[in-house]
Scaffold this active site. Structure first.
Site, PDB file in Angstrom:
ATOM      1  N   SER A 176      83.287 -46.599  25.855  1.00 36.57           N
ATOM      2  CA  SER A 176      84.335 -47.391  25.223  1.00 36.57           C
ATOM      3  C   SER A 176      85.464 -46.485  24.769  1.00 36.57           C
ATOM      4  CB  SER A 176      83.778 -48.160  24.027  1.00 36.57           C
ATOM      5  OG  SER A 176      83.788 -47.322  22.887  1.00 36.57           O
ATOM      6  N   LYS A 177      86.509 -47.135  24.303  1.00 35.21           N
ATOM      7  CA  LYS A 177      87.711 -46.438  23.827  1.00 35.21           C
ATOM      8  C   LYS A 177      87.410 -45.363  22.797  1.00 35.21           C
ATOM      9  CE  LYS A 177      91.361 -49.805  24.259  1.00 35.21           C
ATOM     10  NZ  LYS A 177      91.743 -51.019  23.619  1.00 35.21           N
ATOM     11  N   ARG A 178      86.315 -45.543  22.089  1.00 32.24           N
ATOM     12  CA  ARG A 178      85.980 -44.548  21.067  1.00 32.24           C
ATOM     13  C   ARG A 178      85.677 -43.191  21.690  1.00 32.24           C
ATOM     14  NH1 ARG A 178      81.232 -45.360  18.676  1.00 32.24           N
ATOM     15  NH2 ARG A 178      80.728 -47.128  20.011  1.00 32.24           N
TER      16      ARG A 178
END
Ligand code: GLU
Ligand code: ZN
Length: 475
Positions: free
Chosen positions: A247-249
């Site tokens: 994910s974007k994290r």
């Protein structure tokens, strides 16, 4: 028969890097076999789909250099390629399934199903709710809201041999009567994908392994429709460094982001292909090499973890090597990043001359633009620390004199310039570096740059002399 492959994005955002990997495997196989690569837009979920997202996905494909033979914009003989435009096709086939007893209308309301789910939970909190088949043998067909459900066989098994995961067998009893068509008349994924894969003559469906559980349902639909299924290949997942869903994290997950950060598209392909495919110990591949080498027997089923650092190293190799990023391509790709710095496009020749001096160091096109900045900004930005350290009034005055000497010289190439500066310095009892360092500050505004005489060649005679003559104004 030439293979026909497809990638079937749901347009509810950007092209995810994991989606790009899946598309890549399909595209590579189509390319290497002289087959066809189809893009099909799975936009039956009207609420989540948008035309902007279709645009973003197509742009990402264009940027990655993955061309599609059939699909949006290019058309083709199996269209339409938007599922939202294929409703009539689905409707007719669903009617056929109902009349042959393979599917039925289910009138259970959401409230009724919720209540049944709740009751089950009371009795057994861990049990998984399964549609009880209430409408399975219903004979009336009132004009009321309904979904269409598949009448799953109660016995037997559904089997297939996955090209990556091998033989897979699922008992049909594990299958509930799943929904084919929603109350609003829109088909659900398993139905629409099956129908389209068949009507679009897809020979091999390759997709991420999180779809492996859908395959038995799709095979049941093929069988009910009397069609031969295609082959299936499920691909391992691209995970976060910790093994979670990417994910974007963890990193950029949209393909667009990689472009915006200044990475070369071929490096993105090179990096993501390793999520499922390898060829010995080789790490760096050009796009053409991938097409040449790709084959299914080298595809493995182990999930991979995304490693930003490894990716950046692959990108750096692509930027350094002229055989991977030819000069003209480099020049074209760095332009937008120069523009972003407010630098108007320099002539392609100047740019091509300047790039070899910086490509050994620049890790992205964005870095490259920063490294090239001084060539194209007049006056160049001044690094005050470099000036304080390397350029004083005396040195600056000397550079003005040096400019006069150089102005009278014929040859403006690195060898001649070096000889001239050497001669000039020695005549004054100076070391070349005592002249070169202040000259670097005057010419580039920095303490580090490509070799000085190369810089002067790229800048050209006129601009080099002007910058040397301006030296006193800097101190
Ligand atoms: N639209 C589906 C998805 O994006 C396609 C899955 C498939 O390739 O069958 O997940
Ligand atoms: Zn029902």
């Amino acid at each position: 028969m030439k293979p026909r492959l497809r990638f079937a994005p749901s347009p509810s955002g950007y092209l995810h890097i994991g989606g790009a990997r899946t598309a890549l495997f399909n595209w590579l196989w189509a390319k290497s076999q002289g087959g066809v690569f189809v893009l099909r837009v799975e936009d039956t979920d009207q609420e989540r789909s948008s035309i902007e997202s279709v645009r973003a996905i197509l742009d990402a494909f264009v940027w990655l250099g993955m061309d599609w033979d059939e699909g949006p914009e290019v058309g083709g003989p199996h269209g339409p390629y938007f599922q939202s435009e294929r409703k009539a096709i689905y409707r007719e086939l669903v009617e056929g399934l109902i009349s042959k007893g393979h599917a039925y209308r289910c009138y259970c309301t959401k409230e009724e199903l919720d209540r049944a789910r709740e009751e089950l939970k009371q009795r057994n909190p861990k049990a998984q709710f399964v549609y009880p088949g209430t409408c399975r043998n219903r004979t009336d067909q009132p004009d009321l809201p309904h979904v269409v459900r598949f009448k799953s066989p109660r016995d037997g098994v559904t089997e297939f041999v996955d090209k990556v995961f091998g033989p897979i067998s699922t008992p049909n009893a594990a299958q509930q009567d799943f929904v084919l068509v929603r109350t609003d008349g829109y088909p659900l994924y398993n139905l629409a994908a099956t129908i389209d894969d068949h009507l679009m003559d897809i020979t091999l469906v390759a997709r991420a392994r999180d779809h492996i559980g859908n395959t038995p349902q799709q095979l049941l639909i093929y069988r009910a429709l009397g069609w031969d299924p295609p082959e299936f290949a499920h691909l391992p997942m691209m995970l976060s460094p910790k093994g979670e869903k990417l994910s974007k994290r963890h990193t950029s997950v949209s393909v667009q982001d990689y472009r915006d950060r200044g990475y070369p598209a071929a490096a993105v392909l090179n990096y993501i292909v390793r999520f499922g495919w390898s060829s010995g110990d080789q790490e760096i591949f050009s796009r053409d090499e991938l097409v040449r080498l790709f084959s299914w027997d080298r595809v493995n089923k182990s999930d991979g973890k995304f490693d930003d650092k490894k990716f950046a190293d692959v990108a750096f190799e692509h930027l350094k090597r002229a055989e991977l990023t030819p000069l003209e391509e480099y020049a074209k790709n760095v332009q937008p990043f120069l523009a972003e710095r407010g630098l108007t496009a320099p002539g392609p020749r100047t740019l091509a001359a300047a790039i070899p001096g910086i490509r050994e160091r620049a890790r992205t096109y964005r870095d490259a633009a920063a490294d090239l900045d001084f060539y194209f900004r007049e006056p160049p930005e001044l690094d005050v620390k470099a000036r304080d350290k390397l350029l004083n009034a005396e040195g600056a005055a000397r550079l003005v004199e040096l400019a006069e000497t150089l102005a009278g010289r014929e040859g403006w190439n690195a060898t001649d310039l070096e000889a001239a500066v050497r001669e000039w310095s020695e005549a004054r009892g100076l070391a070349v570096k005592d002249v070169a360092q202040p000259a670097r500050v005057a010419l580039t505004g920095r303490s580090a740059s490509p070799p000085l005489f190369e810089v002067m060649v790229v800048l050209g005679k006129e601009r080099s002399l002007a910058r040397l003559r301006r030296a006193p104004s800097l101190v």
